[in-house]
Design a protein around this motif. Structure first.
Motif, PDB file in Angstrom:
ATOM      1  N   ALA A   1       0.817  -1.216   0.000  1.00 33.44           N
ATOM      2  CA  ALA A   1       0.000   0.000   0.000  1.00 33.44           C
ATOM      3  C   ALA A   1       0.853   1.269   0.000  1.00 33.44           C
ATOM      4  O   ALA A   1       0.352   2.352  -0.324  1.00 33.44           O
ATOM      5  CB  ALA A   1      -0.928   0.004   1.207  1.00 33.44           C
ATOM      6  N   LEU A   2       2.120   1.149   0.345  1.00 34.89           N
ATOM      7  CA  LEU A   2       2.995   2.332   0.396  1.00 34.89           C
ATOM      8  C   LEU A   2       3.664   2.636  -0.940  1.00 34.89           C
ATOM      9  O   LEU A   2       4.335   3.671  -1.070  1.00 34.89           O
ATOM     10  CB  LEU A   2       4.097   2.123   1.441  1.00 34.89           C
ATOM     11  CG  LEU A   2       3.730   2.168   2.908  1.00 34.89           C
ATOM     12  CD1 LEU A   2       4.976   1.952   3.755  1.00 34.89           C
ATOM     13  CD2 LEU A   2       3.084   3.500   3.262  1.00 34.89           C
ATOM     14  N   LYS A   3       3.515   1.771  -1.927  1.00 35.69           N
ATOM     15  CA  LYS A   3       4.340   1.903  -3.129  1.00 35.69           C
ATOM     16  C   LYS A   3       4.126   3.224  -3.867  1.00 35.69           C
ATOM     17  O   LYS A   3       5.099   3.851  -4.326  1.00 35.69           O
ATOM     18  CB  LYS A   3       4.105   0.714  -4.060  1.00 35.69           C
ATOM     19  CG  LYS A   3       4.728  -0.576  -3.539  1.00 35.69           C
ATOM     20  CD  LYS A   3       4.476  -1.750  -4.465  1.00 35.69           C
ATOM     21  CE  LYS A   3       5.134  -3.011  -3.920  1.00 35.69           C
ATOM     22  NZ  LYS A   3       4.855  -4.200  -4.761  1.00 35.69           N
ATOM     23  N   ASP A   4       2.894   3.669  -4.009  1.00 34.45           N
ATOM     24  CA  ASP A   4       2.655   4.921  -4.730  1.00 34.45           C
ATOM     25  C   ASP A   4       3.260   6.109  -3.980  1.00 34.45           C
ATOM     26  O   ASP A   4       3.893   6.987  -4.578  1.00 34.45           O
ATOM     27  CB  ASP A   4       1.161   5.143  -4.946  1.00 34.45           C
ATOM     28  CG  ASP A   4       0.568   4.189  -5.977  1.00 34.45           C
ATOM     29  OD1 ASP A   4       1.353   3.517  -6.683  1.00 34.45           O
ATOM     30  OD2 ASP A   4      -0.674   4.115  -6.065  1.00 34.45           O
ATOM     31  N   ALA A   5       3.067   6.129  -2.661  1.00 33.54           N
ATOM     32  CA  ALA A   5       3.647   7.215  -1.868  1.00 33.54           C
ATOM     33  C   ALA A   5       5.169   7.163  -1.900  1.00 33.54           C
ATOM     34  O   ALA A   5       5.843   8.205  -1.933  1.00 33.54           O
ATOM     35  CB  ALA A   5       3.144   7.136  -0.425  1.00 33.54           C
ATOM     36  N   TYR A   6       5.710   5.963  -1.904  1.00 31.67           N
ATOM     37  CA  TYR A   6       7.159   5.814  -1.970  1.00 31.67           C
ATOM     38  C   TYR A   6       7.696   6.329  -3.299  1.00 31.67           C
ATOM     39  O   TYR A   6       8.740   6.992  -3.353  1.00 31.67           O
ATOM     40  CB  TYR A   6       7.525   4.345  -1.779  1.00 31.67           C
ATOM     41  CG  TYR A   6       9.006   4.094  -1.561  1.00 31.67           C
ATOM     42  CD1 TYR A   6       9.576   4.262  -0.307  1.00 31.67           C
ATOM     43  CD2 TYR A   6       9.828   3.676  -2.610  1.00 31.67           C
ATOM     44  CE1 TYR A   6      10.926   4.028  -0.096  1.00 31.67           C
ATOM     45  CE2 TYR A   6      11.178   3.444  -2.406  1.00 31.67           C
ATOM     46  CZ  TYR A   6      11.723   3.617  -1.151  1.00 31.67           C
ATOM     47  OH  TYR A   6      13.062   3.396  -0.943  1.00 31.67           O
ATOM     48  N   ALA A   7       6.976   6.041  -4.370  1.00 28.68           N
ATOM     49  CA  ALA A   7       7.398   6.531  -5.688  1.00 28.68           C
ATOM     50  C   ALA A   7       7.416   8.062  -5.712  1.00 28.68           C
ATOM     51  O   ALA A   7       8.352   8.666  -6.256  1.00 28.68           O
ATOM     52  CB  ALA A   7       6.461   5.988  -6.767  1.00 28.68           C
TER      53      ALA A   7
ATOM     54  N   ILE B   1      17.211   7.475   6.204  1.00 27.30           N
ATOM     55  CA  ILE B   1      16.283   6.856   7.153  1.00 27.30           C
ATOM     56  C   ILE B   1      15.808   5.520   6.591  1.00 27.30           C
ATOM     57  O   ILE B   1      15.484   5.411   5.404  1.00 27.30           O
ATOM     58  CB  ILE B   1      15.093   7.803   7.399  1.00 27.30           C
ATOM     59  CG1 ILE B   1      15.575   9.070   8.125  1.00 27.30           C
ATOM     60  CG2 ILE B   1      13.990   7.109   8.178  1.00 27.30           C
ATOM     61  CD1 ILE B   1      14.560  10.188   8.130  1.00 27.30           C
ATOM     62  N   ALA B   2      15.765   4.496   7.434  1.00 33.18           N
ATOM     63  CA  ALA B   2      15.579   3.136   6.931  1.00 33.18           C
ATOM     64  C   ALA B   2      14.124   2.753   6.685  1.00 33.18           C
ATOM     65  O   ALA B   2      13.804   2.169   5.648  1.00 33.18           O
ATOM     66  CB  ALA B   2      16.209   2.136   7.905  1.00 33.18           C
ATOM     67  N   HIS B   3      13.231   3.046   7.613  1.00 31.58           N
ATOM     68  CA  HIS B   3      11.870   2.528   7.470  1.00 31.58           C
ATOM     69  C   HIS B   3      11.131   3.285   6.376  1.00 31.58           C
ATOM     70  O   HIS B   3      11.170   4.523   6.327  1.00 31.58           O
ATOM     71  CB  HIS B   3      11.104   2.632   8.783  1.00 31.58           C
ATOM     72  CG  HIS B   3       9.876   1.785   8.806  1.00 31.58           C
ATOM     73  ND1 HIS B   3       8.706   2.158   8.179  1.00 31.58           N
ATOM     74  CD2 HIS B   3       9.650   0.560   9.343  1.00 31.58           C
ATOM     75  CE1 HIS B   3       7.797   1.212   8.346  1.00 31.58           C
ATOM     76  NE2 HIS B   3       8.347   0.229   9.049  1.00 31.58           N
ATOM     77  N   PRO B   4      10.435   2.586   5.486  1.00 34.41           N
ATOM     78  CA  PRO B   4       9.765   3.279   4.378  1.00 34.41           C
ATOM     79  C   PRO B   4       8.796   4.363   4.823  1.00 34.41           C
ATOM     80  O   PRO B   4       8.752   5.445   4.227  1.00 34.41           O
ATOM     81  CB  PRO B   4       9.042   2.151   3.645  1.00 34.41           C
ATOM     82  CG  PRO B   4       9.846   0.930   3.956  1.00 34.41           C
ATOM     83  CD  PRO B   4      10.348   1.120   5.349  1.00 34.41           C
TER      84      PRO B   4
END
Length: 410
Positions: free
Chosen positions: A31-37, A280-283
């Motif tokens: 679920a985080l992939k779009d925000a991560y992009a 920072i490590a955590h996505p």
């Protein structure tokens, strides 16, 4: 224009996290992939001052499993990087994928995005070993992934393999090598299984559920693999890497030859102007930091910056250059550190040469036996440099370049 640099992009997502893995990787966070992009694009934009006047020689996507990240996000980031800095002609763009989860349309999307080199995590061609490693693909899936990569237009395909598993016979390992060679890859990487503290594998070994790896057998496996790959026309160019001519990893060479590399993504490590830094490590925390960063901060997700002590800097340079089978010429050391190699580490280098671990001329390089003991050799060099470096003021001066204008506060 300044020397070209490499760009490392960390994609932390995995379908599952393997029991032996201690990388910055996370399962169940799709679920985080779009925000991560979006965060990657913002971090790349913020890095514009770091890219000023420089070309990009290579981009490497690591993880995690970058092949679990949508191809459109890979394409968008590569397009943004091209907007920020020119790519060198023939720049290498490498991405790691897993067999079984990389469909032909996905691989075509990566190739269209500009990915030039594919690294496929085969790990083994025996189903029982894949199960032990928590891999969810089959040996047949690796063959299908290689075929799909060729159909997608990839002209440089690498296979990653792991050896030294508890209870793994030498013959089983050699069969995995032969199975890999039947797929006609351009590059093969062979990594010994390491037991990392804090991993499920380490816990299983501590409980006595699994035997620890046998280092002597692992050494035999390494030498046998090298002989098989050499006979098949592959040239070993680094401790863990073999390639057909022209298919060596240009991106990884930046790490081994003291070149700058920019880091993007959660937990990514970079190296600029003598500083080593880490995001920072955590996505989730990485995304939040990038979104909250004030304008003008070129490293918005920075966790820490270090400038290693002088002996460690020089020992790192030597250890990394000795990973390459070509080694280095003594003159290269003197150009980098402004003192003769003999003055910095001559005594220990001679001892290593007398022990049959090192060649000193015409280049300094590990022997076949020395390749099995690279870690011990690196430790010996560090001890030596801790004793000699303080007595070499020119070395100390060369190791402390002026702080760049973009350096973060310590």
């Amino acid at each position: 224009m300044a020397e070209p640099l490499a760009v490392y992009v960390h994609i932390p997502f995995c379908t599952i996290k393997c029991g032996y893995c201690d990388f910055n990787a996370y399962a169940g966070m799709d679920a985080l992939k779009d925000a991560y992009a979006r965060a990657l694009l913002r971090e790349a934009d913020a890095a514009r001052p770091l890219l000023a006047g420089r070309a990009i020689a290579s981009v490497g996507f690591g993880g995690g499993t970058p092949g679990e990240f949508p191809a459109q996000h890979i394409a968008a980031l590569l397009e943004r990087l091209r907007d920020l800095a020119p790519f060198e002609p023939g720049a290498e763009v490498t991405l790691e994928v897993n067999p079984g989860t990389s469909s032909p349309p996905y691989l075509r999307g990566l190739r269209a995005a500009g990915v030039t080199r594919l690294s496929i995590g085969a790990q083994s061609f025996r189903a029982a070993e894949l199960a032990f490693l928590d891999r969810i693909h089959s040996p047949e899936a690796t063959a299908a992934a290689v075929a799909a990569a060729r159909d997608a237009g990839f002209e440089s395909v690498s296979l990653d393999l792991i050896y030294g598993l508890p209870g793994q016979p030498l013959g089983a390992w050699l069969e995995s090598i032969r199975a890999a060679l039947r797929l006609e890859p351009d590059h093969v990487s062979c990594y010994a299984l390491t037991v990392e503290d804090g991993t499920p594998l380490a816990a299983r070994i501590a409980r006595g559920d699994v035997e620890p790896p046998d280092p002597d057998l692992a050494a035999d496996m390494y030498e046998a693999a090298s002989a098989l790959l050499d006979a098949a026309g592959f040239r070993q160019y680094e401790l863990s890497n073999w390639a057909r001519p022209g298919h060596e990893s240009r991106h990884n060479r930046a790490y081994w030859t003291d070149r700058d590399y920019l880091a993007l993504g959660a937990g990514a490590h970079g190296y600029l102007a003598g500083e080593r830094y880490e995001n920072i490590a955590h996505p989730r925390a990485y995304i939040a930091a990038v979104e909250a960063a004030p304008p003008g901060q070129p490293r918005p997700a920075l966790a820490r910056v270090t400038t290693p002590a002088l002996p460690a800097q020089v020992a790192d340079w030597l250890a990394l250059r000795l990973r390459l089978l070509e080694g280095f010429a003594p003159a290269e050391f003197e150009r980098r550190w402004a003192v003769p190699l003999e003055a910095a580490a001559g005594s220990v280098l001679r001892e290593l040469a007398e022990a049959g671990l090192l060649e000193l001329a015409p280049r300094v390089r590990l022997t076949a036996r020395g390749r099995l003991l690279h870690g011990e050799i690196a430790a010996r060099l560090l001890v030596c440099l801790e004793q000699t470096a303080p007595r070499l003021p020119r070395l100390a001066a060369r190791a402390a370049p002026p702080a760049p204008p973009y350096a973060a506060p310590k």
